[in-house]
Enzyme design. Structure first.
Site, PDB file in Angstrom:
ATOM      1  N   SER A  68      16.707  -7.858  14.472  1.00 49.91           N
ATOM      2  CA  SER A  68      17.271  -7.675  13.144  1.00 49.91           C
ATOM      3  C   SER A  68      17.764  -6.249  12.991  1.00 49.91           C
ATOM      4  O   SER A  68      18.667  -5.833  13.704  1.00 49.91           O
ATOM      5  CB  SER A  68      16.270  -8.032  12.051  1.00 49.91           C
ATOM      6  N   HIS A 114      12.120   2.364  19.277  1.00 50.99           N
ATOM      7  CA  HIS A 114      11.494   3.597  19.755  1.00 50.99           C
ATOM      8  C   HIS A 114      11.564   4.703  18.703  1.00 50.99           C
ATOM      9  O   HIS A 114      12.303   4.607  17.726  1.00 50.99           O
ATOM     10  CB  HIS A 114      12.168   4.051  21.051  1.00 50.99           C
ATOM     11  N   ASP A 160      18.978  -0.220  20.744  1.00 47.11           N
ATOM     12  CA  ASP A 160      20.337  -0.626  21.080  1.00 47.11           C
ATOM     13  C   ASP A 160      20.929  -1.353  19.879  1.00 47.11           C
ATOM     14  O   ASP A 160      20.222  -2.082  19.178  1.00 47.11           O
ATOM     15  CB  ASP A 160      20.334  -1.604  22.261  1.00 47.11           C
TER      16      ASP A 160
END
Length: 286
Positions: A252, A147, A90
């Site tokens: 980050s 991911h 995200d």
């Protein structure tokens, strides 16, 4: 003036000392301390706990557990298009484009060397010559696990020590070679469309970086550390597309690298565009 003071502080503050202190606080299990931290963070960033596997914020054992929380199974569906390259996290697209003359664009007037990003590895850098990159900044309010954009087999992991500058628009525009100076973890994979690098870049108060195959990565300070994954050293690690790769203990940036003529970025994927893990950001050329 405010921006100048912020940038001055980036150069003067003890990056690693602050990050270690933040890490200890984020692991604190004293109920009133960790609950206060979690509630304040959730309120400030308007965190949607409805997607979390555990919806009650105070049910987490410490702040890091809350920050790296798992989501419900259907919260981040994976794009089913064959050959789709998935967003690893995200966040927002910071930059994306072509790797030109061995360098990656950072912000107006700034770029950095792929070879330096990968810890000085000449051979690995050569495999991305003329390729493509995408830089994804993780959003504080959303999901903080990283991911796999494509299925791949881990070939090598490299921990590169460095600074821990904050990562945001201001530092990207004013700190030369920001991402090649900050501490980072380089993960090199073989995929169906050739080599792929997933680089997890640390920042101020990012206490540690964790992978699913090695746990929290804590090599000796000030030394580049390499791990080979083959039959002779460590067992090979195979991860499916969309599988969890690792996570930041606070967030980050993730940088993706691909070889020449191997990917085509999705039309309309603009800098600062919002992303969700599992969305298609490009198409692989096999």
């Amino acid at each position: 003036m405010k921006d100048r003071l912020f940038l001055l502080g980036q150069h003067l503050l003890p990056h690693h000392l602050l990050s270690r202190a933040a890490g200890r606080l984020a692991e604190c299990r004293v109920p009133w301390v960790k609950n206060s931290l979690i509630k304040a963070f959730a309120r400030h960033f308007q965190v949607d706990m409805g997607q979390a596997l555990i919806e009650e914020p105070t049910a987490y054992e410490h702040f890091n557990a809350f920050f790296t929380r798992a989501l419900k199974a259907d919260a981040r569906p994976l794009d089913p298009t064959p050959g789709a390259i998935l967003s690893p996290a995200d966040g927002a697209v910071s930059q994306l484009g072509s790797i030109e003359q061995g360098r990656v664009f950072q912000a107006k007037g700034h770029s950095f060397s792929v070879q330096e990003l990968l810890g000085g590895d000449t051979a690995s850098a050569a495999s991305f010559q003329g390729g493509n990159f995408a830089t994804v900044y993780l959003s504080p309010r959303d999901y903080h696990r990283v991911h796999m954009p494509l299925a791949g087999t881990l070939r090598e992991m490299i921990h590169v020590p460095g600074k821990l500058y904050s990562v945001n628009r201001l530092t990207a525009e004013n700190v030369p070679e920001l991402f090649a100076r900050n501490e980072r973890l380089v993960c090199l994979f073989d995929t169906e469309c050739g080599p792929m690098a997933v680089v997890l870049v640390g920042a101020m108060i990012v206490a540690s970086i964790e992978t699913v195959w090695a746990g929290v990565v804590t090599p000796p300070p000030r030394q580049i550390k390499r791990w080979r994954y083959d039959e002779a050293t460590h067992p090979p690690v195979r991860l499916d597309k969309g599988a969890e790769l690792g996570r930041f203990r606070l967030g980050s940036t993730v940088i993706l690298l691909f070889g020449a003529d191997r990917v085509r970025w999705r039309d309309g994927l603009a800098p600062l565009g919002e992303l969700r893990m599992g969305q298609a950001i490009g198409q692989a050329s096999v």
